[in-house]
Design a protein around this motif. Structure first.
Motif, PDB file in Angstrom:
ATOM      1  N   TYR A 143       0.837  -1.195   0.000  1.00  0.00           N
ATOM      2  CA  TYR A 143       0.000   0.000   0.000  1.00  0.00           C
ATOM      3  C   TYR A 143       0.875   1.249   0.000  1.00  0.00           C
ATOM      4  CZ  TYR A 143      -4.266   2.619   1.048  1.00  0.00           C
ATOM      5  OH  TYR A 143      -5.350   3.458   0.985  1.00  0.00           O
ATOM      6  N   SER A 144       0.465   2.252  -0.711  1.00  0.00           N
ATOM      7  CA  SER A 144       1.212   3.501  -0.817  1.00  0.00           C
ATOM      8  C   SER A 144       1.373   4.173   0.542  1.00  0.00           C
ATOM      9  CB  SER A 144       0.496   4.459  -1.768  1.00  0.00           C
ATOM     10  OG  SER A 144       1.034   5.761  -1.658  1.00  0.00           O
ATOM     11  N   LYS A 145       2.631   4.357   0.951  1.00  0.00           N
ATOM     12  CA  LYS A 145       2.920   5.014   2.222  1.00  0.00           C
ATOM     13  C   LYS A 145       2.414   6.458   2.202  1.00  0.00           C
ATOM     14  CE  LYS A 145       6.839   4.249   4.357  1.00  0.00           C
ATOM     15  NZ  LYS A 145       8.264   4.256   4.753  1.00  0.00           N
ATOM     16  N   ALA A 146       2.617   7.163   1.090  1.00  0.00           N
ATOM     17  CA  ALA A 146       2.182   8.558   0.989  1.00  0.00           C
ATOM     18  C   ALA A 146       0.669   8.672   1.127  1.00  0.00           C
ATOM     19  CB  ALA A 146       2.645   9.157  -0.342  1.00  0.00           C
ATOM     20  N   ALA A 147      -0.060   7.747   0.507  1.00  0.00           N
ATOM     21  CA  ALA A 147      -1.525   7.785   0.604  1.00  0.00           C
ATOM     22  C   ALA A 147      -1.978   7.542   2.041  1.00  0.00           C
ATOM     23  CB  ALA A 147      -2.142   6.751  -0.337  1.00  0.00           C
ATOM     24  N   MET A 148      -1.355   6.571   2.711  1.00  0.00           N
ATOM     25  CA  MET A 148      -1.757   6.278   4.083  1.00  0.00           C
ATOM     26  C   MET A 148      -1.375   7.409   5.028  1.00  0.00           C
ATOM     27  SD  MET A 148      -3.415   4.612   6.252  1.00  0.00           S
ATOM     28  CE  MET A 148      -3.944   3.149   5.411  1.00  0.00           C
ATOM     29  N   GLU A 149      -0.246   8.064   4.774  1.00  0.00           N
ATOM     30  CA  GLU A 149       0.138   9.198   5.619  1.00  0.00           C
ATOM     31  C   GLU A 149      -0.907  10.306   5.557  1.00  0.00           C
ATOM     32  OE1 GLU A 149       4.116   9.854   4.122  1.00  0.00           O
ATOM     33  OE2 GLU A 149       4.990   8.803   5.840  1.00  0.00           O
ATOM     34  N   LYS A 150      -1.573  10.440   4.421  1.00  0.00           N
ATOM     35  CA  LYS A 150      -2.659  11.427   4.293  1.00  0.00           C
ATOM     36  C   LYS A 150      -3.928  10.934   4.979  1.00  0.00           C
ATOM     37  CE  LYS A 150      -1.057  13.343  -0.075  1.00  0.00           C
ATOM     38  NZ  LYS A 150      -1.304  13.442  -1.508  1.00  0.00           N
ATOM     39  N   GLN A 151      -4.204   9.631   4.876  1.00  0.00           N
ATOM     40  CA  GLN A 151      -5.436   9.062   5.429  1.00  0.00           C
ATOM     41  C   GLN A 151      -5.349   8.869   6.937  1.00  0.00           C
ATOM     42  OE1 GLN A 151      -5.851   5.380   3.298  1.00  0.00           O
ATOM     43  NE2 GLN A 151      -6.024   6.379   1.318  1.00  0.00           N
TER      44      GLN A 151
END
Length: 125
Positions: free
Chosen positions: A58-66
């Motif tokens: 899973y995209s780390k950048a996406a999860m950091e936003k979520q």
């Protein structure tokens, strides 16, 4: 109640690099890959087609936003029936592996993925 582990999420910097690492260096197979919105992909890999448990890359950048607190890397211990062969194959594939550790309860070594996350591979006695 709970009878098996289904999925483990690993947060990665680049899904394509992570896919390349797990498929081409570790010998995993892609279990599921599908678009998840306009810019993301749901990507699951596993040791074989028959294995139930998968890693979600899973995209780390996406999860950091979520959900920033969820991005801590999990501690994952993989199992093998032939540690020496696995060690040699991973080295030949260019995987960053530590020295083999032979203990009374099992033989193991650590390795790193494309983002530098550490994992452990162990052959139990």
């Amino acid at each position: 109640m709970i009878n098996k582990i289904g999925k483990i999420t690993v947060y990665v910097n680049d899904q394509a690099e992570a896919k390349d690492f797990w498929v081409n260096k570790m010998g995993f197979v892609v279990k599921l890959e599908q678009p998840m919105g306009p810019t993301m992909t749901w990507l699951e890999v596993g040791p074989s087609e028959d294995e139930f448990t998968t890693l979600i890359l899973y995209s780390k950048a996406a999860m950091e936003k979520q959900n920033p607190s969820a991005v801590a890397h999990p501690s994952v211990l993989f199992s093998t029936t032939d540690i020496d062969s696995a060690y040699e194959k991973m080295k030949a594939n260019g995987v960053d592996v530590d020295e083999m550790q032979r203990m009374p309860y099992g033989t193991m070594f650590s390795f790193k993925d494309q983002d530098g996350n550490s994992y452990l591979l162990r052959e139990d006695k």
